[in-house]
Write an enzyme that holds these catalytic residues in place. Sequence first.
Site, short mmCIF file in Angstrom:
data_model
loop_
_atom_site.label_atom_id
_atom_site.label_comp_id
_atom_site.label_asym_id
_atom_site.label_seq_id
_atom_site.Cartn_x
_atom_site.Cartn_y
_atom_site.Cartn_z
N CYS A 1 0.80 -1.22 0.00
CA CYS A 1 0.00 0.00 0.00
C CYS A 1 0.84 1.27 0.00
O CYS A 1 0.29 2.37 0.00
CB CYS A 1 -0.95 -0.01 1.19
SG CYS A 1 -2.08 -1.42 1.14
N HIS B 1 -2.34 8.22 6.13
CA HIS B 1 -2.62 6.92 5.51
C HIS B 1 -4.03 6.49 5.91
O HIS B 1 -4.79 6.00 5.08
CB HIS B 1 -1.57 5.90 5.95
CG HIS B 1 -1.66 4.59 5.26
ND1 HIS B 1 -1.55 4.47 3.89
CD2 HIS B 1 -1.83 3.33 5.74
CE1 HIS B 1 -1.65 3.19 3.56
NE2 HIS B 1 -1.83 2.48 4.66
N GLU C 1 -0.69 5.49 13.76
CA GLU C 1 -0.46 6.72 13.01
C GLU C 1 -0.84 7.95 13.82
O GLU C 1 -0.12 8.97 13.79
CB GLU C 1 -1.23 6.69 11.70
CG GLU C 1 -0.89 7.87 10.79
CD GLU C 1 -1.48 7.77 9.41
OE1 GLU C 1 -1.03 8.50 8.51
OE2 GLU C 1 -2.41 6.95 9.21
N LYS D 1 -9.30 8.09 2.45
CA LYS D 1 -9.90 6.75 2.34
C LYS D 1 -11.32 6.71 2.90
O LYS D 1 -12.06 5.78 2.60
CB LYS D 1 -9.01 5.72 3.02
CG LYS D 1 -7.67 5.50 2.32
CD LYS D 1 -6.83 4.45 3.03
CE LYS D 1 -5.49 4.24 2.34
NZ LYS D 1 -4.57 5.39 2.49
N HIS E 1 -9.86 2.12 0.22
CA HIS E 1 -8.42 1.87 0.21
C HIS E 1 -8.02 1.32 -1.15
O HIS E 1 -8.30 0.17 -1.47
CB HIS E 1 -8.07 0.89 1.32
CG HIS E 1 -6.60 0.80 1.60
ND1 HIS E 1 -5.64 1.29 0.74
CD2 HIS E 1 -5.91 0.25 2.65
CE1 HIS E 1 -4.44 1.06 1.24
NE2 HIS E 1 -4.58 0.44 2.39
N PHE F 1 1.92 -3.40 3.90
CA PHE F 1 2.30 -4.71 4.40
C PHE F 1 3.77 -4.98 4.07
O PHE F 1 4.28 -4.55 3.03
CB PHE F 1 1.44 -5.79 3.76
CG PHE F 1 0.05 -5.90 4.31
CD1 PHE F 1 -0.37 -5.13 5.38
CD2 PHE F 1 -0.86 -6.78 3.75
CE1 PHE F 1 -1.65 -5.23 5.88
CE2 PHE F 1 -2.15 -6.91 4.24
CZ PHE F 1 -2.55 -6.13 5.31
#
Length: 408
Positions: free
Chosen positions: A162, A302, A313, A331, A336, A395
């Site tokens: 991502c 994010h 975050e 998002k 996403h 990831f």
Amino acid sequence: MNEPVAVTGLGLVTPAGEGTDATWDAVCRGAGTATHDPALAGLPVDFSCRVPLSPEDLDRRVGRTAWRMSRNASLAVLAARQAVRDAGFDPGTWNGDRVAVVIGCGLGADAVREEQAGRLAELGADMVSALTIPQIIPNMAAGEVSIALGARGPGLAPATACASGATAVAVARDLLATGQCDVAVAGATEAAVTPLTSVGFWRMGALSRRADAPAGASRPFAADRDGFVLAEGAGVLVLERTEDATARGARPRALLAGCGSTSDAHHPTAPAPDAGGAEAALRTALADAGLAPRDVDHVNAHGTSTPLGDAGEAALIARVLPHRPSVTAPKGVLGHGLGAAGAIEAALTVLTLQHRTVPPIANLGAPASEFDIDCVTGEPRRQEVRTAVSHSFGFGGHNVVLALTRAP
């Protein structure tokens, strides 16, 4: 510390529509785009955020070469053409030897893989398409963009989950800084809204299950967040050295001032509990730009709407940026977009700098009480944003932060 590079063009194809205006208007309205998805009917999570272009619509937009492309590549070509046009370039007249293409992706053409695997199992080898391999290899979106634009410089396809879109932008900046190209077409694409992908993320516990109200399912930094909404899309930026842009009379939309990339080296899918790698990426981006944390006016987070991700975050932002810059998270509106998310959000950060406006986080009344961050909610906020950072985490523990500043 590197010299800033100019962002002279943007191209977006997202669940909000085709073009930067459609996506910017949608994130400023702050209404989620998730809907029930017929392709996911009967699965544990049956909703997603899809680009509102049918295969036939997309083929017409892309043109005569669309027959050989996956949806993943077609979205990239469409966004890249927009960005190049926005930058004022004509691929028919530029020096393609000096144009780089860096288009990342996370999963790539999963729909093709699933379809052809099904054909093999049900119909036999003779019924598998001869285009299977050219469509599913992860570099093909970058390859098709290079072909479409006549770009013969470096061609790269970063895959950092991502964070892929942000990685692509950072790599493109380095190609410009080292003189390997004069123009870089950089971004990412993803078209992986498929049954297998949806079920895979569901099995991990990563997806929201708010099937009764899909448009409200993605709610970054909310106390009752329960996962992200699977989405698709593409985002592309055109980057140039500032002196080159000035010489041809182009007015930059914004400047890419710094980049930071790190790895958590912690876990395949879970972020490091202390967000140490993400913090290092943020601090590296700011140092690369010659900026101090207090210079940051705005954070494009994010913000996936997952319990662990948002908590880490939020703690990171509060720790490194205690002066409480404004925070948004697209998002909530767009879902996403996986590998495409970082490029889409970098483009939206550029628009925030240009328009002096911070879009609200959709589906959020106020952040969870334990988060000491200034989330923009309800309505867009007018703000003199001069410096902004865009966070992307993937990831594998990939962390990428881009620092952008308003163009003079």
